[in-house]
Scaffold this active site. Sequence first.
Site, short mmCIF file in Angstrom:
data_model
loop_
_atom_site.label_atom_id
_atom_site.label_comp_id
_atom_site.label_asym_id
_atom_site.label_seq_id
_atom_site.Cartn_x
_atom_site.Cartn_y
_atom_site.Cartn_z
N HIS A 248 40.54 40.43 36.40
CA HIS A 248 39.99 40.75 37.72
C HIS A 248 39.40 39.50 38.33
O HIS A 248 38.78 38.70 37.63
CB HIS A 248 38.91 41.84 37.61
CG HIS A 248 38.66 42.52 38.91
ND1 HIS A 248 37.82 42.01 39.86
CD2 HIS A 248 39.20 43.64 39.43
CE1 HIS A 248 37.83 42.81 40.91
NE2 HIS A 248 38.67 43.80 40.68
N ASP A 305 42.95 49.96 36.79
CA ASP A 305 44.32 50.48 36.68
C ASP A 305 44.77 50.72 35.25
O ASP A 305 45.86 51.26 35.04
CB ASP A 305 45.31 49.49 37.34
CG ASP A 305 45.12 49.42 38.84
OD1 ASP A 305 44.90 50.48 39.45
OD2 ASP A 305 45.20 48.32 39.41
C1 SDX Z 1 43.00 45.73 41.51
O1 SDX Z 1 40.04 42.61 43.96
C2 SDX Z 1 39.81 43.84 43.68
O2 SDX Z 1 38.71 44.29 43.78
C3 SDX Z 1 41.04 44.63 43.25
C4 SDX Z 1 40.78 46.03 42.67
C5 SDX Z 1 40.25 46.99 43.74
O3 SDX Z 1 39.59 47.96 43.39
O4 SDX Z 1 40.61 46.80 44.91
O5 SDX Z 1 39.86 45.98 41.59
C6 SDX Z 1 42.09 46.69 42.19
O6 SDX Z 1 43.84 45.14 42.16
C7 SDX Z 1 42.87 45.48 40.02
C8 SDX Z 1 43.84 44.39 39.49
C9 SDX Z 1 45.19 45.01 39.19
N1 SDX Z 1 46.17 43.98 38.78
C10 SDX Z 1 46.62 43.83 37.53
O7 SDX Z 1 46.22 44.55 36.62
C11 SDX Z 1 47.70 42.81 37.35
C12 SDX Z 1 47.36 41.90 36.19
N2 SDX Z 1 46.21 41.09 36.53
C13 SDX Z 1 46.40 39.79 37.07
O8 SDX Z 1 47.51 39.58 37.85
C14 SDX Z 1 45.12 39.09 37.51
O9 SDX Z 1 44.19 39.20 36.50
C15 SDX Z 1 44.46 39.46 38.85
C16 SDX Z 1 45.44 39.37 40.02
C17 SDX Z 1 43.88 40.87 38.81
C18 SDX Z 1 43.31 38.46 39.12
O10 SDX Z 1 43.84 37.20 39.27
P1 SDX Z 1 43.00 35.84 39.38
O11 SDX Z 1 41.55 36.10 39.56
O12 SDX Z 1 43.67 34.98 40.39
O13 SDX Z 1 43.15 35.21 37.96
P2 SDX Z 1 44.26 34.18 37.59
O14 SDX Z 1 45.58 34.73 37.96
O15 SDX Z 1 43.85 32.86 38.15
O16 SDX Z 1 44.18 34.12 36.03
C19 SDX Z 1 43.37 33.23 35.31
C20 SDX Z 1 44.06 32.98 34.01
C21 SDX Z 1 45.48 32.43 34.18
O17 SDX Z 1 45.78 31.69 33.01
P3 SDX Z 1 45.66 30.07 33.01
O18 SDX Z 1 46.45 29.55 34.18
O19 SDX Z 1 44.19 29.76 33.12
O20 SDX Z 1 46.26 29.66 31.70
O21 SDX Z 1 44.23 34.21 33.27
C22 SDX Z 1 45.64 34.50 33.16
C23 SDX Z 1 46.35 33.64 34.21
O22 SDX Z 1 47.69 33.38 33.85
N3 SDX Z 1 45.78 35.94 33.45
C24 SDX Z 1 46.53 36.77 32.74
C25 SDX Z 1 46.32 38.05 33.30
N4 SDX Z 1 45.46 37.95 34.32
C26 SDX Z 1 45.14 36.65 34.41
N5 SDX Z 1 47.34 36.59 31.71
C27 SDX Z 1 47.97 37.69 31.21
N6 SDX Z 1 47.82 38.93 31.70
C28 SDX Z 1 47.00 39.14 32.74
N7 SDX Z 1 46.82 40.37 33.25
#
Ligand code: SDX
Length: 370
Positions: A248, A305
């Site tokens: 998140h 989710d």
């Molecule tokens: C919702 O914003 C809100 O409030 C949203 C929400 C709401 O109520 O409206 O809470 C609802 O959208 C929940 C999120 C649902 N999405 C997912 O479950 C999809 C999986 N999650 C990711 O795509 C991600 O964690 C996000 C989009 C939720 C957040 O992304 P960020 O803050 O931009 O984090 P990031 O992508 O920069 O990740 C940081 C690191 C990265 O690795 P490095 O580059 O540092 O090596 O963590 C890794 C990412 O690759 N990473 C994950 C991951 N989420 C982040 N790796 C594997 N699996 C994951 N789920």
Amino acid sequence: MDGEKGILRYRGYNIEDLAEKSSFTEVMYLLLYGSLPTASQLAVFEGSLTQHTLVHENIVKVFEVFPAGSHPMGQLMTLIASLSSFYPDSLNPNKSPEATNLTIIRLLAKMPTLAAMIQKKGKGHPVLYPQNKYDYVTNFLYMTFGNVTEEFTPDPVITDAMNKLLILHADHEQNCSTSTVRIVGSSHANLYASIGAGIAALWGPRHGGANQEVLEMLEYIRDNDNGNVKKVVAEAKDKKRLLFGFGHRVYKNFDPRAKIIKKACDNILKKLGVHDPLLEIAKELEEAALNDPYFIERKLYPNVDFYSGIIYKALGFPTPMFTVLFALGRLPGWVSQWKEMRERNEDIGRPRQIYTGEIQRPFVGIKERK
Ligand code: SDX
């Protein structure tokens, strides 16, 4: 929201209290008008919602143009935006506070009717008209799971579960879809157009669409990896896939909604007498990720989710409907934020960009270009 401490409140009330003790319509009122309603205020509010649940008969014809199997979120986006054609008197968001309130009530009232129609049409079943004797959530469940051939008996376990899930999704600060609603609304676009845009933003798998992805990921583990979560965790660490329902932008310790939903998931499945191996797989996946340095270092925890889809499945919703249910829950949040913005007469949203390309170049005719 306090992302470090895992706190979420709606207008000062803890999400835990609201999910446990209030109804979705009370929370709608709270978000829209600023305080929890008294019993008489709630009765008036629910009464006004009840008056506007029907949709124009021609809306049913819109379904005729959708190809079989088209995604419910695409349908919802189209149907909500199309309400602007059926209510041209709502096109000007600055007409009067009374006119705006009527538009808001209409939209909140019609959303469950449209969401239920999408599910019914997807199954090829006749749509059910709303029934004024039911409250907002029961009416939605009646239109979704009722049948023209039989009496409908509401199940309090299902109604309570639905209320809880809708409350937990109702608002969440400047997430992707809410910011979209605000930025579209900042041009003084009408409410239906603004919410249609929010639905589009919510659809993406990194946002609300993740609830569908989580369930499909758990089914994949069940069907391909013998229920073993190791391969999916390894693939997520290798950046070959995302672990859907994890991570998140704001919560860095835990998502309070995920904790409530996990507990509710256990209770609801038990009460409904459902044994779903996907719940065990989800718990193992959570355990494996929470103990893995990759996820610990990046502060990745289950989000809203992760467990919600297992409940939706137990209640009988098809997987492609899950994000529509998120939209139904989020609607009062989107609308309240749009309303607040209009009332404050905020300026148009207009981000600027940091341009990194060429600054200025002489024009070269097409024949001279290399
Ligand atoms: C919702 O914003 C809100 O409030 C949203 C929400 C709401 O109520 O409206 O809470 C609802 O959208 C929940 C999120 C649902 N999405 C997912 O479950 C999809 C999986 N999650 C990711 O795509 C991600 O964690 C996000 C989009 C939720 C957040 O992304 P960020 O803050 O931009 O984090 P990031 O992508 O920069 O990740 C940081 C690191 C990265 O690795 P490095 O580059 O540092 O090596 O963590 C890794 C990412 O690759 N990473 C994950 C991951 N989420 C982040 N790796 C594997 N699996 C994951 N789920």
